[in-house]
Design a protein around this motif. Structure first.
Motif, PDB file in Angstrom:
ATOM      1  N   ILE A1080      30.955  47.229  37.739  1.00 19.55           N
ATOM      2  CA  ILE A1080      30.955  47.169  36.276  1.00 19.55           C
ATOM      3  C   ILE A1080      30.593  48.545  35.752  1.00 19.55           C
ATOM      4  O   ILE A1080      29.579  49.115  36.174  1.00 19.55           O
ATOM      5  CB  ILE A1080      29.918  46.133  35.781  1.00 19.55           C
ATOM      6  CG1 ILE A1080      30.328  44.735  36.247  1.00 19.55           C
ATOM      7  CG2 ILE A1080      29.774  46.194  34.270  1.00 19.55           C
ATOM      8  CD1 ILE A1080      29.216  43.716  36.164  1.00 19.55           C
ATOM      9  N   LEU A1081      31.417  49.095  34.875  1.00 13.58           N
ATOM     10  CA  LEU A1081      31.130  50.393  34.274  1.00 13.58           C
ATOM     11  C   LEU A1081      30.982  50.215  32.776  1.00 13.58           C
ATOM     12  O   LEU A1081      31.934  49.814  32.111  1.00 13.58           O
ATOM     13  CB  LEU A1081      32.264  51.389  34.554  1.00 13.58           C
ATOM     14  CG  LEU A1081      32.329  52.031  35.941  1.00 13.58           C
ATOM     15  CD1 LEU A1081      32.917  51.087  36.962  1.00 13.58           C
ATOM     16  CD2 LEU A1081      33.119  53.350  35.893  1.00 13.58           C
ATOM     17  N   PHE A1097      42.595  51.837  42.492  1.00 16.90           N
ATOM     18  CA  PHE A1097      43.686  51.783  43.462  1.00 16.90           C
ATOM     19  C   PHE A1097      43.500  50.631  44.429  1.00 16.90           C
ATOM     20  O   PHE A1097      42.379  50.173  44.660  1.00 16.90           O
ATOM     21  CB  PHE A1097      43.682  53.073  44.313  1.00 16.90           C
ATOM     22  CG  PHE A1097      44.385  54.247  43.694  1.00 16.90           C
ATOM     23  CD1 PHE A1097      44.658  54.304  42.326  1.00 16.90           C
ATOM     24  CD2 PHE A1097      44.779  55.315  44.484  1.00 16.90           C
ATOM     25  CE1 PHE A1097      45.293  55.398  41.774  1.00 16.90           C
ATOM     26  CE2 PHE A1097      45.420  56.413  43.936  1.00 16.90           C
ATOM     27  CZ  PHE A1097      45.677  56.465  42.589  1.00 16.90           C
ATOM     28  N   ASN A1098      44.604  50.185  44.981  1.00 13.52           N
ATOM     29  CA  ASN A1098      44.591  49.356  46.181  1.00 13.52           C
ATOM     30  C   ASN A1098      43.657  48.156  46.108  1.00 13.52           C
ATOM     31  O   ASN A1098      42.702  48.025  46.867  1.00 13.52           O
ATOM     32  CB  ASN A1098      44.191  50.195  47.406  1.00 13.52           C
ATOM     33  CG  ASN A1098      45.264  51.224  47.734  1.00 13.52           C
ATOM     34  OD1 ASN A1098      46.340  51.209  47.100  1.00 13.52           O
ATOM     35  ND2 ASN A1098      44.996  52.086  48.681  1.00 13.52           N
ATOM     36  N   GLY A1099      43.934  47.348  45.154  1.00 14.83           N
ATOM     37  CA  GLY A1099      43.133  46.136  45.049  1.00 14.83           C
ATOM     38  C   GLY A1099      41.820  46.359  44.355  1.00 14.83           C
ATOM     39  O   GLY A1099      40.967  45.474  44.328  1.00 14.83           O
ATOM     40  N   GLY A1100      41.671  47.522  43.796  1.00 10.41           N
ATOM     41  CA  GLY A1100      40.437  47.744  43.034  1.00 10.41           C
ATOM     42  C   GLY A1100      40.447  46.912  41.764  1.00 10.41           C
ATOM     43  O   GLY A1100      41.486  46.691  41.157  1.00 10.41           O
ATOM     44  N   ARG A1101      39.269  46.437  41.410  1.00 13.70           N
ATOM     45  CA  ARG A1101      39.164  45.700  40.158  1.00 13.70           C
ATOM     46  C   ARG A1101      38.078  46.364  39.323  1.00 13.70           C
ATOM     47  O   ARG A1101      38.058  47.576  39.191  1.00 13.70           O
ATOM     48  CB  ARG A1101      38.840  44.228  40.419  1.00 13.70           C
ATOM     49  CG  ARG A1101      40.040  43.504  41.036  1.00 13.70           C
ATOM     50  CD  ARG A1101      39.738  42.063  41.341  1.00 13.70           C
ATOM     51  NE  ARG A1101      38.780  41.969  42.452  1.00 13.70           N
ATOM     52  CZ  ARG A1101      37.882  41.005  42.575  1.00 13.70           C
ATOM     53  NH1 ARG A1101      37.811  40.049  41.666  1.00 13.70           N
ATOM     54  NH2 ARG A1101      37.076  40.977  43.601  1.00 13.70           N
ATOM     55  N   GLY A1102      37.219  45.618  38.793  1.00 16.67           N
ATOM     56  CA  GLY A1102      36.173  46.242  38.005  1.00 16.67           C
ATOM     57  C   GLY A1102      36.262  45.880  36.551  1.00 16.67           C
ATOM     58  O   GLY A1102      37.311  45.518  36.042  1.00 16.67           O
ATOM     59  N   VAL A1103      35.117  45.917  35.900  1.00 20.30           N
ATOM     60  CA  VAL A1103      35.052  45.708  34.464  1.00 20.30           C
ATOM     61  C   VAL A1103      34.630  47.028  33.832  1.00 20.30           C
ATOM     62  O   VAL A1103      33.571  47.562  34.144  1.00 20.30           O
ATOM     63  CB  VAL A1103      34.033  44.602  34.110  1.00 20.30           C
ATOM     64  CG1 VAL A1103      33.917  44.440  32.604  1.00 20.30           C
ATOM     65  CG2 VAL A1103      34.422  43.305  34.783  1.00 20.30           C
ATOM     66  N   LEU A1104      35.482  47.578  32.999  1.00 30.49           N
ATOM     67  CA  LEU A1104      35.197  48.858  32.366  1.00 30.49           C
ATOM     68  C   LEU A1104      35.041  48.624  30.878  1.00 30.49           C
ATOM     69  O   LEU A1104      36.008  48.269  30.197  1.00 30.49           O
ATOM     70  CB  LEU A1104      36.345  49.846  32.613  1.00 30.49           C
ATOM     71  CG  LEU A1104      36.454  50.494  33.999  1.00 30.49           C
ATOM     72  CD1 LEU A1104      36.762  49.496  35.087  1.00 30.49           C
ATOM     73  CD2 LEU A1104      37.486  51.618  33.984  1.00 30.49           C
ATOM     74  N   GLU A1105      33.812  48.760  30.410  1.00 31.73           N
ATOM     75  CA  GLU A1105      33.567  48.445  29.013  1.00 31.73           C
ATOM     76  C   GLU A1105      32.903  49.615  28.302  1.00 31.73           C
ATOM     77  O   GLU A1105      31.932  50.189  28.798  1.00 31.73           O
ATOM     78  CB  GLU A1105      32.634  47.234  28.893  1.00 31.73           C
ATOM     79  CG  GLU A1105      33.248  45.950  29.403  1.00 31.73           C
ATOM     80  CD  GLU A1105      32.288  44.770  29.290  1.00 31.73           C
ATOM     81  OE1 GLU A1105      32.761  43.649  29.227  1.00 31.73           O
ATOM     82  OE2 GLU A1105      31.053  45.023  29.271  1.00 31.73           O
ATOM     83  N   GLU A1106      33.437  49.876  27.182  1.00 34.85           N
ATOM     84  CA  GLU A1106      32.803  50.809  26.247  1.00 34.85           C
ATOM     85  C   GLU A1106      32.553  52.180  26.849  1.00 34.85           C
ATOM     86  O   GLU A1106      31.596  52.872  26.495  1.00 34.85           O
ATOM     87  CB  GLU A1106      31.491  50.213  25.713  1.00 34.85           C
ATOM     88  CG  GLU A1106      31.724  48.931  24.936  1.00 34.85           C
ATOM     89  CD  GLU A1106      30.435  48.276  24.474  1.00 34.85           C
ATOM     90  OE1 GLU A1106      29.454  49.014  24.296  1.00 34.85           O
ATOM     91  OE2 GLU A1106      30.431  47.054  24.303  1.00 34.85           O
ATOM     92  N   ASN A1107      33.350  52.539  27.794  1.00 35.64           N
ATOM     93  CA  ASN A1107      33.230  53.890  28.321  1.00 35.64           C
ATOM     94  C   ASN A1107      33.973  54.861  27.429  1.00 35.64           C
ATOM     95  O   ASN A1107      34.965  54.513  26.782  1.00 35.64           O
ATOM     96  CB  ASN A1107      33.820  53.944  29.725  1.00 35.64           C
ATOM     97  CG  ASN A1107      33.095  52.985  30.656  1.00 35.64           C
ATOM     98  OD1 ASN A1107      31.957  53.236  31.034  1.00 35.64           O
ATOM     99  ND2 ASN A1107      33.728  51.855  30.990  1.00 35.64           N
TER     100      ASN A1107
END
Ligand SMILES: [Zn+2]
Ligand SMILES: [Zn+2]
Ligand SMILES: [Zn+2]
Length: 1292
Positions: A1080-1081, A1097-1107
């Motif tokens: 989470i970023l 990349f390559n199956g990366g996911r993640g939650v990117l908020e308010e960056n």
């Protein structure tokens, strides 16, 4: 026994010729001796006296053997002329001329010496004032060897100051200080008495040489008294003994002889004999001017004499010779040699088999003047002695036996003393048995008595020579009480008047001129020589005579000689305050005469010197008490002395009970290394014990040994030590050598409340146990000790003991250096602890020491080991080069490790494991082979303000559920990760500076967790932060910048929350999210990247908020899947992506994403660029004010490559050319298709990220739109994957 006779000689000489008249009458203060005082004691002039000084070695021999007489073998070749008044002193560096045979015609020049030098004066005079070694062979062989090597003449301190020029005020001639006049004096003006005195220090060979100088010298050197002294010194007989024919030895009264000099004649006749004299063998070869062979036993002498002598003659000196096998089978002569009744003093004794046996071959053998005893131990044991006798003469031999005393206590019939048996057993008996003993066993000693007691006044310059009595110490219980001075022969004839033929002044025989000489004209050198025969008290009296005498009697060398004679030390020793004894170089002293001052300070001491006790009372001019044993000296000193001081001279003192309960000072006294020569040893119970009452006791400069005979006998030595200090006492022990071969306990034990010793400059080494134990609330000061090579720990501190230990050197132990346990305390400062087999400093079980400024290094395991709830403060130490970690902390221990230098370890710096804690603060930790700090297995230390750098491994390694608060450290330039966090660990890292590492900055992997907050992470070769495989840290408010790779890399299932970080100026993506990672970023600022902002990349996911993602060189966010089975699918919400130098968001390669409420603006290549087939979920995004620079360039007919170069992949349509047979890996831009591939068979592939291969020149055909790329082409974006850390070797 030569010396007493010299004294006698001089004394007599003085009496007769000079003194009585004048000086006595003047009431000279020197004139205070009586005859008894003169007896025996001084033994000063001693030729071989120097044996006591350790001058027994080669060097000593070269130096001249001994006191005045030995002095100068003279450098004959270089000094043809010698100032004659130079007494026999020589520079020790001058070679000694080889001895020539007695009476051989040596050059006259070889007789005299070079001028006395400071060193030679030191050597020769050092012997003055010492008893003769003949009576006191006190040095053990080892001590003698040591002394010889440590005290060679060349090592003696040279005189530092020029000789004084003395006032000649009293001199009527002004010659007193004119040294160049000296030869004149000696040859022409020196009175005979003085010359004779000088000659009296020569041995026979030199005397014969002197006789060749001139007529006057010839006369003087043949003086009867001189030869009598020599004779009696060597042979001990009271009368001349003549060997007129084989088997005939007769004493003759001198006045009944025909010889001019019967003493000299007798001397000559016996000179081929070898001597048996206990204790003399080793010294014999070192006497210059004499060629006499000594042996310890009759047997050896017999063998030698038979082998080497033509007419074998063996002189057997006083003593009891027990158990020697004396079987005589050759024509040898044995004769007793002793003063008084000769036979009574020379005793041959045996317990089994015949004492003396003559057998075939002994046809002309001789045995005389001895006692022959046969003493079987038990008279009931009859059979054994059946054929044994005191004297057993067997067949076919015809010896002469005379003047013998024969005793047998065997009860067996046959054994009554002598047996003469067998054919041809023809013995010639002289005086045998009772009758013989009565008749004259005494031969010469029955001579007339001397009139020695009739001289109440003594001239002051009568040198210290005693009268007559010669006491021999070998076997005092056999010693005869019947040797009285009164029994000795008196001089019968008047002294000769010598010719003065050579004298230009005619003073030679004018006896009345002597006092004048002595007081006014005698050169200082001669006076000093005379004074050198005085002891301290007389010297002080002499100083009162006149100014000149005062000056002379305070001469430094004189006092140095006296001092070294009595105390034996090489240097002045000062007792400046109680319990303080220091050697000082004379030139560093404030005193005018440091030797005298030191002499004075020690003068109240009593002496323990083996073999000296009986002579002590006989030394005139000295008040020194001697004892045989330490115990007796202790008792005496305690009873009689105010400040009891006991000087223990060289020797091995075994088994003495030394229990000190009072304020007494014991100090070793020996030349060279004092402690090595004075050895206290014991086999059971403690060797030295201090107990209550010994508050200000002192023990210094000795060796203390504890030597239990059997090491298997464990229980017995359980409470025994070399040095045992018990409660309520505070002695000072210094400069001691301490050894113990007990396998139990310790060499030194300090135990109990109030046990507060000062132990310093001691050496506790090579013990088979612990070196030093301080226990049971003991304290004390321990300074500058050498503690090494012990079988167990160097030091134990336990049971609330609390010592102060400074500057000790603790090394090469076979266990730990210092072991503090069971509540042990202590303050340890500036100790050097190294090369111990286990830890340098071990703390255990509630121990809590303070360790400051120590150096703990080269341990064969760790440096500091704190365990089992150990505590301790370790401050400003240098901990380095240990085989294991510099500091180990484990099992609920909690030490404070502050301001240390921890470096160059062969493993880690600080290793905290097994529930360890601790405060690790302000240390400089560097150059270690493994991690600078390692936190493991539930440990939870505080690590603050350290510098952790230049390690060959990582900086801080937290693993196996390690924790810790890691704050404000600077971690840099390490070979692997700056901080590793793994395997369930969760430390807190705040405000650290983590930089310039050769790999990752902070590396979370394999379930590494924790909090990474407010750190500066920069300039790493790999990513600033990597998160891998199940790791889930919180990463907040860090600045991650300046990396040579990416900012943050999350991969292989990494998680984590990254909030409010600043990520900028990294060479690659600000954040990589790869391979099934899902971080989470939030609210990070990702900017000024030299490539993309975030790559997923390559199956990366993640939650990117308010960056905030801005000013990056490539796409703000790039989402791609490439060949990975899982689709990359992040969620981007409410981010702002702007001012990028390429696109805002690019999604390609079947990746997708959820894009909600993002603002994407002012990006150069466009806002949201989607490749063909990409279909992200979009909701509420604002995409505005982007520049579409690619689209514009393409519209203007340019090749795409002109914009992108290799480093950028702007999204656009790409084609392939079938005519040119390009593959799907090649891409051709639409303008090249139109121009360069005009008319070819072409095909649209898709809209995606690419650069034009036609423009890049990679195709066969020439691009017609080719132009210079706008950027450098060194790095290929997609091929430059982030560098991932491997899980490198784990520590320990
Ligand atoms: Zn092109
Ligand atoms: Zn083509
Ligand atoms: Zn082209």
């Amino acid at each position: 026994m030569s010396n007493p006779t010299f004294r006698t000689r001089i004394s007599q000489l003085r009496k007769k010729k000079i003194t009585k008249k004048k000086i006595v009458r003047r009431g000279n203060p020197l004139n205070r001796r009586n005859n008894d005082d003169d007896c025996e004691a001084p033994l000063v002039a001693g030729r071989s006296a120097l044996a006591l000084f350790g001058l027994v070695g080669e060097g000593a021999a070269a130096a001249g053997g001994a006191g005045p007489s030995s002095a100068p073998a003279a450098s004959s070749s270089t000094h043809p002329h010698h100032p004659p008044y130079h007494l026999r002193r020589k520079s020790p560096t001058h070679p000694v001329s080889p001895p020539t045979s007695l009476g051989a015609g040596a050059a006259a020049a070889s007789v005299v010496a070079t001028p006395p030098t400071a060193a030679s004066a030191g050597v020769s005079a050092a012997t003055a004032g010492l008893p003769s070694p003949a009576t006191t062979p006190v040095l053990s062989p080892t001590a003698a060897i040591t002394a010889a090597t440590t005290y060679s003449p060349s090592m003696l301190p040279a005189r530092k100051r020029p000789r004084r020029t003395y006032s000649t005020g009293d001199s009527s001639t002004g010659l007193g200080c004119n040294t160049s006049a000296a030869p004149h004096y000696l040859l022409h003006e020196l009175p005979d008495e003085v010359l004779i005195t000088i000659l009296s220090y020569l041995y026979e060979r030199d005397l014969c040489r002197v006789a060749q100088v001139c007529k006057r010298f010839y006369t003087l050197a043949n003086d009867n008294e001189l030869w009598k002294n020599l004779y009696q010194g060597l042979y001990e007989y009271d009368l001349p003994l003549f060997n007129s024919s084989p088997c005939k030895f007769d004493f003759v009264q001198p006045e009944d002889c025909d010889y001019d000099n019967p003493w000299k004649e007798s001397f000559k006749q016996l000179y081929h004999g070898v001597h048996v004299r206990q204790g003399y063998q080793k010294h014999a070869s070192k006497i210059t001017g004499r060629s006499v062979t000594y042996f310890e036993t009759i047997q050896v002498a017999y063998d030698y004499a038979c082998d080497y002598a033509e007419c074998p003659l063996v002189l057997i000196h006083s003593g009891v010779y027990c158990g020697e096998v004396i079987v005589i089978e050759t024509n040898i002569a044995f004769i007793g040699a002793a003063p008084g009744n000769v036979a009574e003093n020379v005793i041959l004794d045996r317990e089994s088999e015949s004492t003396v046996m003559f057998m075939e071959g002994a046809q002309r053998a001789y045995l005389g003047y001895v006692t022959i005893k046969f003493s079987p131990p038990s008279c009931t044991d009859t059979m054994q002695h059946h054929k044994s006798y005191a004297l057993d003469i067997q067949e076919n031999c015809s010896p002469t036996i005379e003047h013998c005393i024969i005793r047998s206590c065997s009860h067996y019939d046959d054994c009554e003393a002598p047996l003469v048996a067998g054919r041809s057993a023809l013995a010639l008996f002289g005086l045998v048995g009772e009758g013989a003993a009565a008749a004259g066993g005494a031969g010469p000693s029955s001579a007339p008595a001397a009139s020695s007691s009739t001289h109440p006044h003594h001239p002051p310059y009568h040198l210290r020579r005693n009268n007559h009595t010669r006491s021999i110490t070998y076997c005092c219980h056999h010693r005869c009480t019947h040797i009285q001075p009164s029994m000795l022969p008196a001089r019968k004839r008047p002294r000769r008047t010598y010719s003065t033929g050579d004298s230009s002044t005619g003073l030679g025989c004018n006896t009345s001129a002597a006092p004048h000489y002595l007081l006014h004209e005698l050169p200082d050198e001669v006076l000093i020589t005379i004074l050198s025969y005085l002891y301290e008290r007389d010297l002080c009296r002499v100083a009162q005579v006149c100014k000149r005498f005062y000056t002379l009697a305070n001469d430094n060398e004189l006092w140095k000689n006296l001092y070294q004679g009595l105390y034996e030390y090489d240097l002045p020793l000062f007792n400046s305050s109680p319990c303080k004894f220091d050697f000082v170089q004379p030139e560093d002293c404030d005193y005018d005469n440091p030797w005298k001052e030191s002499f004075k300070q020690l003068y109240h001491g009593v002496h323990v010197r083996q073999g000296y006790q009986k002579h002590a009372s006989k030394i005139t001019g000295r008040s020194v008490t001697y004892f045989e044993t330490i115990q007796v000296a202790y008792d005496y000193a305690c009873d009689y002395a105010e400040c009891p001081l006991v000087l223990i001279h060289s020797g091995v003192y075994c088994g003495e009970v030394i229990v000190i309960e009072t304020n007494i000072a014991f100090i070793g006294a020996a030349p060279g290394n004092v402690a090595e020569n004075v050895i206290l040893d014991r086999e059971s119970e403690s060797t030295v014990m201090f107990m209550e009452g010994a508050q200000r006791a002192y023990l210094g400069y000795v060796t203390i040994k504890f030597s239990p005979p059997s090491c298997t006998d464990t229980m017995q030595h359980h409470k025994s030590y070399a040095l045992d200090i018990q409660e309520n006492c505070s002695p000072t022990i210094e400069h001691c050598i301490i050894r113990s071969c007990s396998h139990l306990g310790a060499a030194v034990s300090v135990s109990g409340p109030g046990a507060e010793p000062v132990i310093r400059h001691c050496e506790i080494s090579d013990c088979e146990n612990v070196g030093l134990i301080v226990t049971d609330r003991a304290q004390g000061h321990y300074e500058d000790n050498e503690i090494s090579r012990n079988a167990l720990a160097g030091i134990w501190v336990k049971n609330f003991a609390n010592p102060i230990m400074r500057r000790n050197h603790i090394h090469h132990g076979k266990d730990v250096g210092i072991f503090c346990f069971d509540g042990g305390l202590g303050y340890f400062e500036a100790n050097d602890i190294h090369n111990n087999r286990i830890a340098g400093f071990e703390v255990k079980a509630q121990a809590n020491p303070t360790v400051v400024r120590c150096e703990i290094h080269h341990g064969q395991t760790g440096g500091i080991y704190v365990h089992e709830q150990g505590m301790g403060q370790f401050i400003e130490n240098k901990i380095h080069s240990n085989k294991y970690a510099g500091v180990w902390i484990t099992s609920n221990s909690n030490p404070t490790i502050r301001k240390n230098e921890i470096y160059n370890g062969l493993q880690g710096g600080v290793y905290i494991f097994g529930d360890g804690r601790g405060l690790i603060e302000h240390n400089n930790i560097y150059g270690n082979a493994l991690a600078g700090i390692q936190i493991r297995t539930n440990s939870d230390p505080i690590v603050r303000h350290n510098k952790i750098h230049d390690g060959q491994h990582g900086g801080i390694y937290v693993h196996e559920k390690g924790q810790g608060l890691i704050e404000c450290n600077e971690v840099y330039a390490n070979t692997l990760a700056g901080v590793w966090i793994t395997t369930g660990s969760s430390p807190t890292l705040r405000r650290n500076q983590i930089h310039s590492g050769k790999q990752v900055g902070v590396y979370f992997y394999d379930n590494g967790h924790g909090l990474l907050e407010d750190n500066n992470i920069f300039s790493h070769l790999y990513s600033g932060v990597q998160i891998r495989t199940g790791s889930n840290p919180i990463i907040r408010r860090n600045k991650i910048w300046g990396g040579q790779n990416g900012g943050v890399l999350v991969y292989n299932g990494g998680l984590g929350v990254l909030e409010q970080n600043e990520i900028f100026d990294n060479a690659m993506a600000g954040v990589w999210i790869k391979t099934d990672s899902n971080p989470i970023l939030r609210r990070n600022k990702i900017f000024d990247g030299r490539e993309a902002g975030i790559c997923i990349f390559n199956g990366g996911r993640g939650v990117l908020e308010e960056n905030e993602i801005f000013r990056n060189a490539q796409a703000g966010v790039l989402i791609s899947t490439q060949s990975h089975p899982t689709q990359s699918h992040p969620s981007l919400r409410r981010n702002r992506i702007y001012d990028g130098l390429a696109a805002g968001i690019e999604i390609t390669n079947n990746a997708t994403g959820t894009l909600e409420y993002n603002q994407i603006f002012n990006n150069r290549f466009g806002g949201l660029c989607l490749a063909s087939g990409v279909n992200p979920i979009q909701r509420g995004n604002k995409i505005f004010d982007n520049h579409d620079a690619v689209e514009k360039a393409v519209s203007s007919g340019q090749c795409l490559y002109k914009i992108s170069s290799y480093t950028s992949f702007p999204m656009h349509d790409f084609y392939r050319c079938r005519t040119c047979n390009t593959t799907e890996r090649n891409a051709i831009c639409v303008n090249c298709i139109k121009t360069c591939h005009n008319g070819h068979v072409v095909e649209f592939i898709r809209h995606d990220r690419f650069f034009c291969d036609c423009g890049a020149g990679t195709l066969n055909n020439q691009c017609q739109l080719q132009g210079e790329p706008t950027q450098d082409t060194d790095t290929l974006y997609d091929s430059a994957a982030p560098i991932e850390s491997q899980s490198l070797m784990a520590e320990v």
